[in-house]
Every structure is written in C-alpha cells, then in structure tokens.
Design an enzyme around this catalytic site. Structure first.
Site, PDB file in Angstrom:
ATOM      1  N   ASP A  34       0.800  -1.222   0.000  1.00  0.00           N
ATOM      2  CA  ASP A  34       0.000   0.000   0.000  1.00  0.00           C
ATOM      3  C   ASP A  34       0.833   1.273   0.000  1.00  0.00           C
ATOM      4  OD1 ASP A  34      -0.520   0.691   3.485  1.00  0.00           O
ATOM      5  OD2 ASP A  34       0.888  -0.744   2.613  1.00  0.00           O
ATOM      6  N   LYS A 147      -6.346  -0.531   6.749  1.00  0.00           N
ATOM      7  CA  LYS A 147      -5.166  -0.247   7.549  1.00  0.00           C
ATOM      8  C   LYS A 147      -5.037   1.248   7.759  1.00  0.00           C
ATOM      9  CE  LYS A 147      -0.781   0.925   6.917  1.00  0.00           C
ATOM     10  NZ  LYS A 147       0.313   1.100   5.955  1.00  0.00           N
ATOM     11  N   GLU A 188      -2.412   0.220  13.527  1.00  0.00           N
ATOM     12  CA  GLU A 188      -0.950   0.319  13.433  1.00  0.00           C
ATOM     13  C   GLU A 188      -0.403   1.527  14.199  1.00  0.00           C
ATOM     14  OE1 GLU A 188       0.663   0.420   9.452  1.00  0.00           O
ATOM     15  OE2 GLU A 188       2.724   0.737  10.156  1.00  0.00           O
ATOM     16  N   GLU A 190       2.777   2.750  15.004  1.00  0.00           N
ATOM     17  CA  GLU A 190       4.206   2.514  14.804  1.00  0.00           C
ATOM     18  C   GLU A 190       5.066   3.456  15.642  1.00  0.00           C
ATOM     19  OE1 GLU A 190       5.807   2.701  10.794  1.00  0.00           O
ATOM     20  OE2 GLU A 190       7.833   2.236  11.546  1.00  0.00           O
ATOM     21  N   LYS A 230      -0.936  -4.111  14.190  1.00  0.00           N
ATOM     22  CA  LYS A 230       0.307  -4.058  13.405  1.00  0.00           C
ATOM     23  C   LYS A 230       1.294  -3.162  14.152  1.00  0.00           C
ATOM     24  CE  LYS A 230       2.285  -2.848   8.864  1.00  0.00           C
ATOM     25  NZ  LYS A 230       2.086  -2.893   7.402  1.00  0.00           N
ATOM     26  N   SER A 301       3.404  -8.280   8.541  1.00  0.00           N
ATOM     27  CA  SER A 301       2.728  -7.416   7.583  1.00  0.00           C
ATOM     28  C   SER A 301       3.850  -6.568   7.015  1.00  0.00           C
ATOM     29  CB  SER A 301       1.672  -6.530   8.236  1.00  0.00           C
ATOM     30  OG  SER A 301       1.125  -5.642   7.262  1.00  0.00           O
ATOM     31  N   TYR A 364      12.471  -9.088  31.860  1.00  0.00           N
ATOM     32  CA  TYR A 364      12.106  -7.848  31.187  1.00  0.00           C
ATOM     33  C   TYR A 364      11.026  -7.074  31.926  1.00  0.00           C
ATOM     34  CZ  TYR A 364      15.030  -9.387  27.391  1.00  0.00           C
ATOM     35  OH  TYR A 364      16.109  -9.769  26.655  1.00  0.00           O
TER      36      TYR A 364
END
Lengths: 364, 364
Positions: A34, A147, A188, A190, A230, A301, A364
């Site tokens: 995309d 998305k 998403e 990010e 995502k 993805s 962690y």
C-alpha cells in the site's frame, strides 16, 4: 458508561472475526503493498525506475500475478487506493486477481500524518472525514480489511502524553467506523526506530503506547475479535551502540505484548520498519519461539521486507519479471515459516545453541 | 511518560512472579478467610454464635486444622489482621501452621469502603495511608501476598465514570506499594450482583471496569506478572428474571476477561459473591471447560463458597469441630477439581452429566 447500546449484530461480529482469522491463518501473513504514490517513488528511485502510474501498476502486477502457491503464506494484501482500481496484464482487476488466489483484500484508508502543535515534531494521522462512506464503497469494491498508520517517535521528550492519547484515539475512531462497514481494521501504532535508545526503552514506550491503544479501543466499543494489530517489534534504536540478538528482541517484544494486548485480539502482524528482509524474518522466527505463552498469532505485515529483493531483481526490466517474482515468493515462504517459528536460516547455528540463549535470566 | 525510572529489580520481579505462580499452582486456589470483625459477625450470627475474639479464633482454627488433603487444593490463605497474630489451642501461630504445610499467607490490607460524594451511593476504598510501612511489617510477619477489595454496583446510573476511575486508581496505588515490599497484590474490583440486570449488561460493565483497572496498572507501572486478579464472575443480577446456564456464565466471563486482562497476569481467582458453594464450583468448572483460549490460570478465591457448610456444621459446638473441618476439606477438594475443569457435581445434582453446549461466542 453503564448501558450498552447496539453496535454490531452477532452476524456482523462473526463476519469480522472470520475475516481476521482467515488473514492470520497458520503460516500466513500480510503483504503490505500500500505504498502511497510518494513512497513508491522513493522505492522506484532506488532502482532508477520512473515513478509513473504504469510502472507502479506493472510492479504490483508482478507481485499479484505470481504463482498461486503464494496463498500458502500470504493471507492478505494491503492495497493503496490507486492500485485497487488498476488491472493486471490479463485485464482482470487487481482485487479480483488477489481474491481468486483465496487472499483477502485490504485497503489503506488513512490520509497521512499531520503536525501536533506544541509538541516536539510529533504527529497525529488524518483521514476520518467521510471515512464511513469510503469504507462502504471499499467493501463494495472487494475489500474486507483496512489499515491506518499512526506514528510515534522516541526521543528525550517523546512520545508525549498528548501524542500517545491523540493517536490512540484516532486509531479507535477509525477502527469503530471500519467495523460498522464490515471491514476488519488493522490498528498500526508505529513507534519509529530512529534514535539511540536501547531495547529496554523501546519496550517501556511500546508498553505505554499499546496500553493506551487498547484503553481507547475499549472506550470506543471496538470489537477486539474483529481487529488485528500491526505494531513495531521491540528493538533498540537504529543508532544505539549496543546490539541485541533476535532472541533478546523476541523476548522484549513478546513480553511487551503479553502485558498490553488482550487475548481476544486474533493476530499481531509486525511491521518491518527499517529492518532488512533477513533481519525481519529472523526476528519474527525468534518471536515465534519465545518460551512464553502467546495467545495471538504472531506474523508479518511486511512491505520492504517482502519486496526489496524483488525490486532489486526487477530493475524495471520486463526480462527480469520471473526472477523478481521468484525473489518475492522466496521471501514470502521464508516469512511463512518464520510465522510458525520454523525458519532455519542456512549457515546459522543449530537449534540447540539458539535455544540456550532463551534461558538467559534477564527479566524484562 | 518516556523514560522508565527504576521500579523493581530483576530479583524483586522474580520473587513476585514466583509467589504468584505458587499461589495458583495447578489444582490450587485461595481460601479467603479475611472476613473483618463486622463481616464475621454476620456469619456467626447466622449460626447462633457470639462474635467474640475467642470464637473467631476457634472458627479459623477449624479451617486451618484441615489435614494434608487441602495441601493440593489451597495455594494461599487470606488473613484478616487480627487472625495473623492468633494461635491454636496449643500455642502454635496460625501463620506458622499454614506456612509449614507449604501454603502461602496473605493479608487483607484495605480499610473498607467510603462514599463518593456526588454519586448515587457509590464508594471508593481507603487504606493507602502508611500502607508502605504496614506492608513491610506484614512481610516480616510472614505474609507474601495481600488483598484489597473495591466495590462497584450496577444500576440505571451506575457504575459512574468517577467510580470506575477512582477505584481503578486506588487499586493501582495499592498494587504499586505492595510490590515494593515483595508482596503480591491481589486486585479485587468487585461488581456486586445486586440488581435485575441481565448477563449481557454484567459482561459489558465488567469489560469497562477491567479495562480501566489495567490502564491504571500500566499508568502506575505495576509489574503484571507479579499480580493476581480477583474479579466477579459475569453473572446476571440476583433479581434478574432470566436464568442462565453455567456455560453461558462461563462464556460471558471468559470473553470479558479475554478482552481486558493482559496475558501477562499470572492468574485470575474468582470471588464467589452471593453464590452458593455448589453454584460457585459448577461455574468455576464451566469456566475452565470453556472452549475459548485462556492464557491465565482460572481458579478460586472463595470465602463463603468454601466455608458455608463448615460454619453450619460447627454452630459453635466443640463436638462438631471435626465434622466442620471435614466439610471445609470437601469444598476445597471440589474446587480443586473445578479449577481443573474436572468437577462432576455435588450433592444437589446441579450439574447434568454429559457434553454441554457452549454456544456461539459471537453473541457475547
């Protein structure tokens, strides 16, 4: 807050859930094809190919018309608006080409980032205006998922509380609108890898961002079983002097997700960010081998991490089409294996020595 | 929001996580014996026993004298402050008695509910003042986990946004303080079953409450792997005219948890609320047989549902003590089976044998 008003019928929920499950079926992930016109320009420039509509069409055709066995490792393809209405050499519309292979068609619906005044260069993402009507049309035109990409960055003062809350909110609004129109929203958020921060910092920020995202999704009454996530993998910043192994990346990533992503979310499809094709595959593989319980599918993805070799092989020349498709198939197969934790890179240490790295005691 | 300041060392995290795992080891749950003086008064009154310190001591002694059969059923006992410093007839400290059989000792640390002005009869819970010092002392005195109960209720207007956020916040503050002292916090956001609301409404509200709880946990930097959750099961209100099967209760409960409780939470130990002993066991069993993926342990933290029969058998008479203890052991064993999904029903045939249908999850 106390009464639930109707939002999705059981049939609508089932449809969304089924679509999501099909996209992340075992061994499958998503081809992110995309790239906007501008972004595609950057990719084509690297191989000295002119950024015109025909070249963009040709390259996407190269990917979509590849061997049908690709559907063993690709569950969904994300389209850019222009591409949704383009045709293959055969004359068939691209969505149909992809669907005929049993692959689900998705569409990027955001309209890029916009500056947040008063922050240190942070952004939100626009695209909500008229989104409902656009989604309804995309559904008619063959799409079953969408998305939307929000972007955050790590620096001394970032991400700020505003950037986190604002991006979580637009992602939730987008998700809500998609579901009303039968589209599974890929969410998403990010967090860019730019910077010199270490792995722990990235993990910490990822946990805060994802906690905010899922709170917003709850507030907006989004049906989690009909969504996909995502995210970025948890990695050190690109200019961090310390290097971390795939096992460390995997452990930090899975830990962050276990602390924030409800089990109801059917699948998590990582973006590749700035990682090389091989790095992205190895990291995904390590993620699927982490000895912690992972209640969602963990797959890919990928954009660049699936297409870089294909682009390099193509060089804009028709004669190289088969070689380019071969390169693409090869990466797709590798990532399909990585999504099951079964990728064995040749020339790497054997399973036993890989395994021992997990028993390192770092908590962690 | 962007930099992590030190919260817990690796060793501290490991200690908390391991403690949590031990409390909810497979087949084990929690005996909630932390009734305050006032609460126990109500229980004792029901069997005609005077509410004196000695009677309270004798009653707890009946429970704690259970033989080794409970060692595989009870992972932890929650104490009330007074009880933590009481002894058996032979002068053995209750704490020692419990710890010597490998059962972990917990302590109720909240100081009861207080009203939230401007709401319709809603409350928050107090007890944060000096909590840090109290936790340090309790740790010295043998406690390794704690419990704090918040209360919400369902009505036309409730729970309000304030009640949800305020209770989520105090639960997070309490958790943060406990962890600093090596004490695993049990987080209890109880939504009362009072009312005529149906199963769907209870599920909806439970989802909203739990999402707020885990957002607050994230905001307060609580280490989820070192916590346990003690929620209500999702059931319809006491005066709801519709009756629901154990499978419906299970499906609604597990769905709500899957949408809100991060997989990193080590275990979920349900409160029994107003349920009878049999009802609570049957529900817990159905929950453990629910076909949806459940990434946490699902067990019990029962008060009345473990003690009601024992109390009735005792009635304050010394000659009934053994019989009373036996009743408790039976309930502990029943719930040990239920938390493994292996309970086949008790005396009043609440449960039908054979395969039961859980129905479609998309309706939830």
């Amino acid at each position: 807050m106390t009464h639930q008003f109707p939002y999705l019928s059981p049939e609508q929920k089932k449809e969304l859930s089924d679509i999501a499950q099909r996209i992340v079926a075992p061994g499958k992930g998503i081809l992110a094809a995309d790239e906007s016109t501008g972004t595609m320009g950057k990719r084509l420039e690297k191989i000295k190919v002119d950024n015109n509509e025909e070249n963009r069409r040709y390259f996407r055709d190269l990917l979509f018309s590849t061997d049908p066995s690709i559907s063993n490792c690709v569950g969904g393809v994300i389209f850019f608006h222009e591409t949704l209405y383009q045709k293959a050499d055969s004359g068939k519309l691209f969505p149909q080409v992809v669907k005929d292979k049993g692959i689900v068609v998705g569409i990027k619906v955001d309209k890029g980032t916009a500056g947040l005044k008063g922050t240190d260069g942070e952004t939100t993402t626009q695209g909500l205006d008229g989104l409902s009507e656009r989604c309804a049309q995309y559904k008619k035109d063959g799409c079953d998922f969408a998305k939307w990409r929000s972007v955050l960055k790590i620096s001394d003062g970032c991400p700020s509380a505003l950037a986190i809350a604002e991006n979580a909110n637009v992602l939730a609004r987008y998700a809500s609108i998609c579901q009303q129109n039968g589209l599974v929203p890929i969410v998403e958020p990010e967090i860019l890898p730019d910077g010199d921060h270490d792995l722990l910092r990235c993990q910490y920020v990822s946990e805060k961002v994802l906690a905010a995202v899922y709170k917003a999704l709850s507030d907006h009454h989004v049906y989690l079983e009909g969504t996909l996530l995502k995210p970025n993998m948890v990695t050190a910043g690109q200019s961090c002097t310390k290097k971390f192994t795939p096992q460390e990346v995997a452990m930090a990533t899975v830990t962050a997700l276990r602390r924030t992503v409800p089990a109801a979310v059917p699948g998590i499809c990582f973006l590749s960010g700035g990682q090389s094709e091989e790095e992205a595959s190895r990291n995904l593989n390590a993620i699927n081998q982490v000895p912690l319980h992972r209640p969602w599918k963990l797959t890919f993805s990928y954009g660049r991490a699936l297409q870089a070799s294909a682009l390099a092989a193509w060089q804009g020349k028709t004669a190289n089409k088969a070689a380019a498709q071969e390169a693409f198939c090869s990466r797709a197969k590798i990532n399909g294996l990585a999504a099951k934790g079964e990728y064995k890179p040749s020339g790497s240490a054997d399973q036993a020595s890989m395994q021992s790295l997990y028993t390192a005691s770092y908590i962690y | 929001m962007t930099h992590q300041s030190p919260t817990l060392s690796e060793a501290q995290k490991r200690e908390l996580h391991e403690t949590a795992l031990r409390i909810v080891s497979p087949g084990k749950g929690i005996l909630a014996a932390d009734e305050s003086v006032g609460s126990l008064a109500k229980r004792l009154a029901q069997v005609g026993v005077e509410n004196t310190e000695e009677n309270r001591r004798q009653y707890r002694q009946i429970l704690f004298s259970a033989d080794d059969r409970i060692n595989g059923c009870i992972g932890g006992v929650i104490f009330f402050h007074e009880t933590l410093y009481q002894h058996t007839d032979n002068g053995i400290a209750f704490v020692k008695m419990i710890r010597d059989r490998g059962i972990l000792v917990g302590i109720k640390v909240d100081k009861g509910v207080v009203p939230l002005a401007g709401t319709c009869g809603e409350t928050t819970t107090q007890g944060l003042d000096g909590l840090s010092d109290r936790c340090a002392q309790y740790k010295k005195d043998g406690a390794v986990f704690a419990k704090w109960r918040c209360v919400l209720k369902i009505s036309d207007t409730n729970p309000s946004k304030l009640a949800i956020t305020e209770n989520a916040n105090v639960l997070a503050r309490y958790s943060s303080i406990c962890q600093q002292h090596g004490i695993v916090p049990i987080i209890e956001p109880e939504i009362l079953p009072d009312g005529d609301h149906d199963l769907k409404r209870s599920q909806y509200i439970t989802e909203k409450v739990l999402t707020a709880v885990y957002k607050a946990m994230s905001d307060h930097h609580v280490y989820l792997e070192g916590t346990l959750l003690k929620p209500n099961m999702v059931t319809s209100g006491h005066s709801c005219p519709t009756k629901y099967s154990p499978e419906e209760v299970a499906m609604a409960t597990v769905t709500a948890l899957r949408r809100t409780v991060p997989p990193a939470v080590t275990g979920v130990a349900f409160l029994s609320g107003g349920q009878s002993e049999e009802e609570a066991s049957v529900h817990l069993n159905a929950i453990n047989n629910c076909p949806l993926a459940k990434p946490w342990i699902l067990t019990f933290s029962f008060g009345r549902a473990l003690q009601a029969s024992a109390l009735r058998a005792w009635r304050g008479h010394k000659e009934n003590e053994k019989a009373a203890t036996e009743q408790f052991i039976k309930k502990a064993e029943a719930n040990s089976l239920a938390c493994q999904g292996k309970y086949t029903g008790g005396d009043n045939n609440y449960v039908e044998a054979g395969q039961r249908s859980y129905g479609s999850c998309h309706a939830y």
